[in-house]
Structures are given as structure tokens and as C-alpha cells.
Design an enzyme around this catalytic site. Structure first.
Site, short mmCIF file in Angstrom:
data_model
loop_
_atom_site.label_atom_id
_atom_site.label_comp_id
_atom_site.label_asym_id
_atom_site.label_seq_id
_atom_site.Cartn_x
_atom_site.Cartn_y
_atom_site.Cartn_z
CG ASP A 65 -0.48 42.18 -48.92
OD1 ASP A 65 0.51 42.27 -48.19
OD2 ASP A 65 -1.64 42.37 -48.52
CD GLU A 118 2.98 39.29 -47.00
OE1 GLU A 118 3.60 39.88 -46.10
OE2 GLU A 118 1.89 39.70 -47.46
#
Length: 705
Positions: free
Chosen positions: A339, A375
Site C-alpha cells: 500500500d 501501489e
């Protein structure tokens, strides 16, 4: 003194905690009645405080109290009245309740550094748990699916099974529920090769959500980087969650499916300078967190959550890499999706793919051999880094998502970029030696509209979040097909069904790694909520009561996944090479682009602002790759016909040298239609906003791929 954490050896437990800031550390043991026994840590080497206690057994709950300076303006926040979680805890029991004792300031006087809050937080916080490391893995092994053969399915532990009636009620929404045989079989039959789980590291519910009767459903608020989230356990939270998680992984490996974890190493749940003191902040604030230069009382935040981990600290780096190795070696997971991964590359302030974190991962004998997915952005300056990660990484390709959405809602000037995204985004990845698998292609993910809602709503409808519909992305590149929200108008619903099929088909014939958002294959809706992070209810959970339309979509998705995996030309390891500019020879390239007349597209065709259709030839007999036995691969040839126009377009099939006979294997306008056969040069009609897939009639030999 190593390893850090609490390690049970069969006779006792070694406790070890790093803190450079500490002047004294107490180990706190809790019995069944929550009575606390404090033991001073008497051994200390290289800032690691450690003691071995014989007779301690798995299930023992514990925490730490760290004595040292509390001078926030200098970056120090030690406070022994706060019970602290072990950063290396393998299991965590309980939850925080938002009590004032969790904070190192009084709510009535938050800015008074000299007025330290001395309320004891132990009754109101979580506790670390000693676990038994022994587990019968049997013959378990990593499936080791090649990147180019991967199809990823993003899912949520609770959302996947909470409404599945075939799963026993007592294990729905848990690791055991996810491992239930009918759930594993469903995903196996769907054809996916990897299950990517949204955060399962122990996380904290935000107090501002609990006050509104909501919760942090997504879980991007980690506090325990080694501990499976206890709420997802059906068997208990004093170590039982560890074995339940392991059993789940083992069940998926037996089915040949990998398990990938969505991990949040960019920040912790302790938030900004107004956040609670739960672990890292009270142990060694300056070594774990990035602080504002010249203002050590505040946190440098590129995540939007209040803090960021200090990626140039050897101790923060050790924590992250130790955690990653633990999940691979002891929990047997197969990879990670990181993330806001741009934050991990911020050794100082700028994003740097040569940072220490990437160097460590690249050289690590364990981590360098697993799937690593970024990401590739965060909220800081220069944080959008699609295409900028190291060669061994794959990336969520946000430009693929945006372009494909724009193409199918008939936006002008999208065809040239659409062609690049379809063929693996070589413009983003090829220059630095990367291959199509660098691109993880997706239309939807947990963050944003579901596929159903993408074609049902123009605007977000997030009122249930309690923020006045101000949260969530406002520019979704969605199209409601003429009516906002559900409707009984048949023509609108038919178009929406076709658009969903168009998106799924496009995703699964694109080069790269496809990722399906869990539930999209059965038309899951969030009722227009594009930011359902706090909706632990039917808004987010997948409804498995399928009507005929939803069953048809599931069947269509299965068909395309299996088509993709069966044909190597649809998931190549290398980028296609097309016809060079000005090349008019009879040589048939690996890929050819035709207009609707069957003529090779020229510059004028590509420059046409309103071009919304194309026919793509994929040469299955010119795959520059070999099979398992070292023999050259061959496959069927394919024609991909895209028509994003609102009117039908008649396409003339290419001349015979490209293929003498073609079989129509899929038509998103008529998904249950017959497999018609066409000769070279014949015409075929692509209905409005539809996709056609044609395959050559012959294949040279069976491909072992």
C-alpha cells in the site's frame, strides 16, 4: 537478544525489545484475571532489552512499559503509564476502546508538554500474545505460479464469506470461512491463480469511526506487522488466529492457488501527534517515525494518516524486512501488495527507487524470489510513480484503469493509449528492461466503484459514511448508461450488462497481470458508495444470492479466464513487436492493427480524435518464447475487435495470409450466441459498444505453458 519479539522454545520464552530511547524497560505479564506482573528487563545489548523466562507457555499475554524521556519537541515520547504492544508480537488480543488513558496528553490540555497523562492504559488497550510456532504443514509448498500465468483476485476476509449460506454461520467472515471447501472450490473453478487479501495485519478501529457506529472495514491502519487480525479468527485470539491463518494458506496451496497479502508498511495506527500511544511511539519514536525537521513534535506525513515510518532508519527497515520474511517463511504466503509504496522509497523526502528498502529486498535470499506488487503512489510531492519501480516489481497500473474506463465510455482521443494499455504498457515499462508482467491491470479495486457501480452511477453516493458525501473520488470516469442508479428500463440494463462484459473481456485479453476485484464477477454493488472503507455491512459484503444475469456474468468471467490461461499469446512474457513505420512488406508481424475496412492502420487513423474502434491481430505462431521443454511455442492466431461507438460497425476480416478461417468464440453483445465460422475477407458486424474475439481454426500442437 535475537530474534526480537517473544520466542517460545518448548521450555520457556525469550523476550527481546529494541529501544534506543529507553532508560528502563519492564515486561508486563497478565494472568486470566488481567492481573499484571512487572519484570524489569535486566539484559541489554546494542539497545536490545531482553530476558529469558523459563516456564512461560503459549497463550501468555504480555506488554511493555518503557521508561525514558518524554520531550515531544525533541522527538521523545516515552511514558511508562502506557502499556505498549511488542512490535514483533505474533498475535494480539483485544482492542483499544478510545479511553483518554491511551493518550500521553489530557484531552483538556493537549498542548501542554509538561502535563503528561499518567493514566494507566492497560485496561483499555490490546495485549501481545506468546504463540506456539509449531504447525503441521505436511507437504505444503508455494505454488510458484509464473508471473505471466497469474490471474489475481482481490478479496476481503469478511466480505467474501459473510453472506455465503454454504459456509457454516459460526465461521463466516473468518480465515476458516475463507478456507471452507466450497469457497476454495469456487475460486478454483473461477480460474484465478492468486488470492490477494486486503489487510490482515492487526489493525485498529479509528475512534472517529466508532463514535459514529462505523468501523475501519478495509483495515489500512496497522499496529501489528506480525500478527493476523484477531477479529478474523473463529477459534480465538490468544494465538489461535495464527494456526487458523496457516490452515487457510495450506488449503489454498492444496488447490494450487497462491496467497498474496496487501500490506501497509508506510504508516501505523498511532496517527499524528494527537494520536494514541500504543507501541512504536512509546518505545522509540525517533527511530520508527519520520519527524518534521526542526519540529520533532510533529510527523512528516505522505500517507494522509498522520505519520510515516522512517525509511532511512535501520531499525524501521529491520522491522519491515523481518516481518516480510516471517510471513513468507513461517506463514507460507506467496507475495505482497504494498500500500502507498512510494512512501517506502522515501529514504529522505524524494521518491528514490534506489533507496535502502529496495536494495535490501533485491538482495534478500527470501524476498527476492516472491511476488512483489507496488501501489506506485502516495500523497506526497512527486508521489505518482507508475512505471518507476525496480525491475523485479510489478505495479498497479492506474493508467490502465483510467484509459480503459475512458475508452468504453467513448471518450475522444483514447485509442492510441488504449492500444498501448492493451499490449502491456510498453511505454511505461520497456525502456528500463521490464516486461508486460510489470503491469498489474485492473478496472476496479477495493478503492472506488465496483464494476457494477461503474456502469450504474455517474456520481458517488457516500452518505452512509457520515461525511456529507465529501469523501471519496469525485472523478470516477464512470458512466451510468443514461440513468443514475438502478432502473427497470430494459435497454439501459442490457447496455450495463454488456459494458460489464466489455470491461471483463478487455482485462483478460490485455497483456500483463489481470486483477479482478472480488465480487465483480457476480455483479457486486456498493449502492454507489465509492469509498466503503468504513462499511462493515451489506454495502461491502458480496451477496451470493445470484439471479440469472449475475450467474451469466460469472460464467462469462470463467470463460475468459480459462481462455486466457489456455492460450499463451494472450499472456506473453515479452512485449509484442509490431510493424515498423513505413514497412509495407508481406512479413506478418507479431501484432497488426486494422481499421474496419481490413486495412492496416496508418498515422491518420491513429490521429483520428473520434476513432473508437479497432481490430487487432495477434500472431500465435510467432511467440519468441519456449515451453517447459525448450521447444518454440505456437498458438492459435486471434482477432480482437473493439467497438466503443454507439452504432454498429461492419469489420472486414484480414486477407487470407493472416488466417483462412476464423471462429467467433466470444461476443459481448450476444454472449450466448453460437460459435460462427468466417472465411478470410468476410465481413462481421460489431454491435454498438461491444467486443468480439475470433480465433484461427488450427493450432500447431499442444502447448505446455
Amino acid at each position: 537478544m535475537y530474534p526480537l519479539g517473544a520466542r517460545y522454545d518448548g521450555a520457556g520464552v525469550n523476550f527481546a525489545l529494541f529501544s534506543e530511547a529507553a532508560e528502563k524497560v519492564e515486561l508486563c505479564l497478565f494472568d486470566a484475571d488481567d492481573r499484571e506482573t512487572r519484570i524489569e528487563m535486566t539484559e541489554q545489548n546494542s539497545y536490545v532489552w531482553h530476558n529469558y523466562l523459563p516456564g512461560i507457555q503459549p497463550g501468555q499475554r504480555y506488554g511493555y512499559r518503557v521508561y525514558g524521556p518524554y520531550v515531544p519537541s525533541n522527538g521523545h515520547r516515552c511514558n511508562p503509564s502506557k502499556l505498549l504492544l511488542d512490535p514483533y508480537a505474533r498475535a494480539i488480543q483485544g482492542h483499544v476502546d478510545g479511553d483518554e488513558s491511551l493518550y500521553s496528553y489530557y484531552f483538556s490540555d493537549p498542548d501542554n508538554e509538561g502535563n503528561i497523562n499518567t493514566l494507566d492504559s492497560a485496561p483499555h488497550t490490546m495485549k501481545s500474545v506468546v504463540v506456539n510456532p509449531f504447525f503441521d504443514w505436511g507437504n505444503d509448498k508455494h505454488p510458484n505460479i509464473p508471473y505471466h500465468d497469474s490471474v489475481i483476485y482481490e478479496a476481503h476476509v469478511r466480505g467474501m464469506t459473510n453472506l455465503r449460506k454454504d459456509v457454516p454461520a459460526e465461521i463466516r467472515g473468518t480465515y476458516a470461512g475463507l478456507a471452507y471447501p466450497t469457497v476454495v472450490s469456487y475460486l478454483k473453478d473461477l480460474g484465478i491463480t492468486a488470492l490477494e487479501l486486503m489487510p490482515i495485519h492487526q489493525f485498529v478501529n479509528d475512534s472517529f469511526l466508532t463514535e459514529k457506529g462505523l468501523s475501519n472495514y478495509w483495515g489500512y491502519n496497522t499496529i501489528g506487522f506480525f500478527a493476523p487480525h484477531n477479529t478474523y479468527s473463529s477459534s480465538g485470539e490468544c494465538g489461535e488466529q495464527v494456526n487458523e491463518f496457516k490452515s487457510m494458506v495450506k488449503a489454498y496451496h492444496e488447490a494450487g492457488i497462491e496467497v498474496i497479502l496487501d500490506v501497509v508498511y508506510n504508516h501505523t495506527a498511532e496517527g499524528n501527534h494527537r494520536g494514541p500511544t500504543l507501541s512504536f511511539r512509546g518505545i522509540d519514536n525517533r527511530n520508527y517515525y519520520r519527524l518534521v525537521g526542526g519540529d520533532f513534535a510533529h510527523y512528516f506525513d505522505t500517507t494522509g494518516t498522520g505519520n510515516s515510518l522512517l525509511m532511512r532508519s535501520p531499525h524501521a527497515l529491520q522491522l519491515i524486512t523481518d516481518s516480510l520474511r516471517y510471513w513468507v517463511t513461517e506463514m507460507h504466503v506467496d507475495g505482497f501488495r504494498f500500500d502507498l509504496a512510494a512512501t517506502l522509497a522515501r529514504q529522505f523526502q524524494e521518491v528514490d527507487k534506489l533507496s535502502a528498502f529496495f536494495d535490501i529486498v533485491e538482495q534478500d535470499p527470501v524476498l527476492s524470489h516472491i511476488k512483489l506488487i507496488a501501489e506506485p503512489w502516495d500523497l506526497g510531492s512527486g508521489g505518482y510513480q507508475v512505471g518507476g519501480f525496480p525491475s523485479s516489481w510489478s505495479e498497479w497500473n492506474g493508467r490502465y484503469r483510467d484509459c480503459v474506463r475512458d475508452f468504453w465510455r467513448s471518450q475522444p482521443s483514447t485509442l492510441p493509449e488504449f492500444a498501448s494499455r492493451l499490449m502491456g504498457s510498453s511505454d511505461l515499462y520497456q525502456a528500463n528492461g521490464r516486461r508486460p508482467v510489470a503491469s498489474v491491470n485492473f478496472i476496479t479495486a477495493h478503492d472506488g466503484f465496483t464494476l457494477n457501480d461503474l456502469v450504474t452511477y455517474n456520481d458517488k453516493h457516500n452518505d452512509a459514511n457520515g461525511e456529507g458525501n465529501r469523501d471519496g473520488e469525485s472523478h470516477n470516469r464512470s458512466w451510468n448508461c443514461g440513468i443514475e442508479g438502478p432502473t427497470e428500463i430494459e435497454d439501459v440494463n442490457c447496455l450495463r450488462h454488456r459494458q460489464r462484459r466489455n470491461f471483463i473481456a478487455t482485462l483478460l485479453v490485455s497483456q500483463g497481470i489481470p486483477m479482478i476485484c472480488g465480487g465483480d464477477e457476480v455483479g457486486r454493488t456498493q449502492q454507489g458508495n465509492n469509498n466503503a472503507y468504513c462499511q462493515d455491512n451489506e454495502i461491502s459484503w458480496t451477496d451470493w444470492e445470484l439471479d440469472q444475469e449475475r450467474r451469466d456474468l460469472l460464467e462469462f468471467t470463467q470463460k475468459f479466464i480459462h481462455l486466457r490461461l489456455t492460450h499463451p499469446v494472450l499472456h506473453r512474457r515479452r512485449f509484442f513487436t509490431g510493424r515498423a513505420a513505413g514497412d509495407t512488406s508481406d512479413r506478418i508481424p507479431q501484432a497488426e492493427w486494422f481499421d474496419h475496412t481490413g486495412e492496416i492502420m496508418d498515422r491518420e487513423d491513429w490521429a483520428n480524435t473520434h476513432a473508437l474502434s479497432v481490430m487487432v491481430y495477434l500472431n500465435g505462431k510467432d511467440i519468441p518464447e519456449t515451453d517447459w521443454y525448450g521447444s518454440p511455442m505456437t498458438d492459435n492466431n486471434f482477432l480482437l475487435i473493439f467497438n466503443a461507438h454507439y452504432e454498429p460497425i461492419v469489420f472486414k476480416l484480414p486477407e487470407e495470409k493472416y488466417g483462412s478461417t476464423w471462429t467467433l468464440v466470444a461476443d459481448t453483445f450476444n454472449p450466448k450466441g453460437p460459435e460462427l465460422t468466417y472465411e478470410a475477407g468476410f465481413v462481421i458486424t460489431a454491435q454498438p459498444r461491444s467486443f468480439l474475439l475470433l480465433m484461427s481454426a488450427k493450432r500447431s500442437r499442444r502447448i505446455m505453458d
